[in-house]
Write a protein that holds these residues in place. Structure first.
Motif, short mmCIF file in Angstrom:
data_model
loop_
_atom_site.label_atom_id
_atom_site.label_comp_id
_atom_site.label_asym_id
_atom_site.label_seq_id
_atom_site.Cartn_x
_atom_site.Cartn_y
_atom_site.Cartn_z
N ASN A 8 0.88 -1.26 0.04
CA ASN A 8 0.01 0.12 0.03
C ASN A 8 0.87 1.38 0.09
OD1 ASN A 8 0.79 -0.02 2.55
ND2 ASN A 8 -0.83 -1.00 3.43
N GLY A 9 2.27 1.00 0.09
CA GLY A 9 2.99 2.36 0.20
C GLY A 9 3.08 3.05 1.29
N TYR A 10 2.28 2.61 2.53
CA TYR A 10 2.36 3.26 3.58
C TYR A 10 4.14 3.38 4.08
CZ TYR A 10 -2.52 3.03 4.06
OH TYR A 10 -3.98 3.09 3.53
N ARG A 11 4.39 4.57 4.66
CA ARG A 11 5.68 4.84 5.28
C ARG A 11 5.78 4.86 6.73
NH1 ARG A 11 8.27 9.03 1.49
NH2 ARG A 11 7.11 8.76 -0.52
N TYR A 12 6.80 4.08 7.09
CA TYR A 12 6.88 3.89 8.80
C TYR A 12 8.42 4.55 9.03
CZ TYR A 12 2.69 1.02 8.30
OH TYR A 12 1.30 1.00 8.09
N TYR A 13 8.37 5.09 10.11
CA TYR A 13 9.70 5.43 10.72
C TYR A 13 9.95 4.71 11.91
CZ TYR A 13 9.31 9.15 7.25
OH TYR A 13 9.21 9.86 5.92
N SER A 14 11.20 4.61 12.43
CA SER A 14 11.53 4.04 13.60
C SER A 14 11.76 4.84 14.65
CB SER A 14 13.08 3.05 13.48
OG SER A 14 13.94 3.98 13.22
N ILE A 15 11.73 4.29 15.98
CA ILE A 15 11.73 5.21 17.19
C ILE A 15 13.20 5.94 17.10
CG2 ILE A 15 11.91 5.50 19.72
CD1 ILE A 15 9.02 4.88 18.58
N LYS A 16 14.30 5.33 16.70
CA LYS A 16 15.61 6.01 16.75
C LYS A 16 15.67 7.01 15.77
CE LYS A 16 17.55 2.72 13.34
NZ LYS A 16 18.56 1.66 13.01
N GLN A 17 14.82 6.90 14.76
CA GLN A 17 14.60 8.28 13.79
C GLN A 17 14.01 9.74 14.50
OE1 GLN A 17 13.11 5.98 10.56
NE2 GLN A 17 14.39 7.12 9.21
N LEU A 18 13.65 9.22 15.47
CA LEU A 18 13.18 10.89 15.96
C LEU A 18 14.29 11.46 16.50
CD1 LEU A 18 10.49 9.08 18.65
CD2 LEU A 18 9.91 10.66 16.68
N LYS A 19 15.35 10.95 16.97
CA LYS A 19 16.45 11.77 17.27
C LYS A 19 16.75 12.45 15.97
CE LYS A 19 21.10 11.61 19.50
NZ LYS A 19 21.87 10.55 20.36
N LYS A 20 17.18 11.82 15.05
CA LYS A 20 17.79 12.38 13.61
C LYS A 20 16.65 13.51 13.17
CE LYS A 20 19.08 11.23 9.13
NZ LYS A 20 19.34 10.21 8.10
N MET A 21 15.47 13.18 13.36
CA MET A 21 14.38 14.26 12.76
C MET A 21 14.33 15.59 13.76
SD MET A 21 12.21 15.04 10.42
CE MET A 21 12.65 16.67 10.26
#
Length: 275
Positions: free
Chosen positions: A36-49
């Protein structure tokens, strides 16, 4: 894992912006559902963002942020320290510019209240005719866009000073900038940076002597356009013609003052009497 919406809400970044960041390689979803093309981000990417957001709040461009994210881990902290200090100085310079602009606006408001025309300050710019002496100058010539000027001045003059120190040359005067372009072009202007020295070596040339219309201006470099306008008006009214490229001498070292109003610049227009 966090959906793009959840990630967006926590970091206060729109989903449209997150998709754009993905396109330019700033931060990619950790996972994309192939069905379905849904995008998911990991918890560790919060810091990067959050790191990206912080750099944006410091007025780093997205291109600058991308470069920072790509630095090697073992040198990233050291390079980040340098980048932050450079950005700090850039912001401080902008603050000084805004402070000067506010002061100008206040003066204009006061003058208008008194019935004094807003552009009357041009009458305070004095012009004199001078005979200059020949100078041997160490120079470098570059095409610089309007965005390059501020950083370019420091960079190219620094290289000239380094050559003087390395080759043990004799400095005889203050920095000079010569403008060779016949018209202003935001994409690039033919600009020569020079330092007067005693020795005639590779990389030097003679700045010829001659008759010049000269003005001395005390204030920020951004206001030098007024001096150029005054000099242009003066040589027209007094029956002179411009015969070669105008140039500036920086009497005050900008690194030695925090107040733009303390900067002293001499502007020279080489001229001859109209026949």
């Amino acid at each position: 894992m966090l959906s793009i919406g959840e990630f967006s809400k926590i970091c206060e970044v729109s989903t449209k912006t997150l998709r754009y960041y993905d396109e330019i390689g700033l931060i990619h979803p950790d996972e994309i559902n192939p069905e379905n093309g849904y995008r998911y981000y990991s918890i560790k990417q919060l810091k990067k963002m959050l790191f990206i957001n912080r750099l944006k709040s410091y007025y780093f461009s997205l291109e600058e942020i991308k470069d920072i994210l790509e630095w090697e881990q073992d040198k990233s902290e050291e390079r980040l320290y340098v980048a932050l200090n450079l950005k700090k100085r850039e912001i401080q310079e902008k603050l000084r510019t805004y402070e000067f602009t506010l002061k100008q606006i206040n003066n204009d408001v006061i003058n208008l209240e008194k019935g004094i025309p807003m552009m009357s300050y041009l009458n305070e710019i004095k012009v004199q005719l001078v005979e200059t002496q020949p100078m041997n100058i160490l120079f470098t010539r570059q095409m610089l866009s309007s965005d390059d000027y501020t950083l370019g001045y420091g960079h190219y003059f620094s290289r000239l000073y380094e050559k003087i120190a390395t080759d043990k040359l004799t400095l005889l005067g203050t920095p000079i900038t010569i403008y060779h372009s016949e018209e202003y072009n935001p994409a690039g202007n033919d600009t020569e940076f020079a330092l007067p020295i005693e020795e005639i070596v590779k990389g030097t040339r003679e700045l010829r002597e001659g008759l010049c219309a000269k003005s001395v201006y005390k204030g920020p470099y951004s206001e030098l356009t007024s001096v150029y306008a005054k000099l242009t008006e003066w040589i027209e009214n007094e029956g002179y013609d411009l015969v070669s490229s105008p140039y500036e001498k920086y009497i005050t070292d900008p690194t030695q003052t925090t107040d733009p109003e303390d900067l002293v610049t001499e502007v020279y227009f080489p001229v001859k009497k109209r026949s």
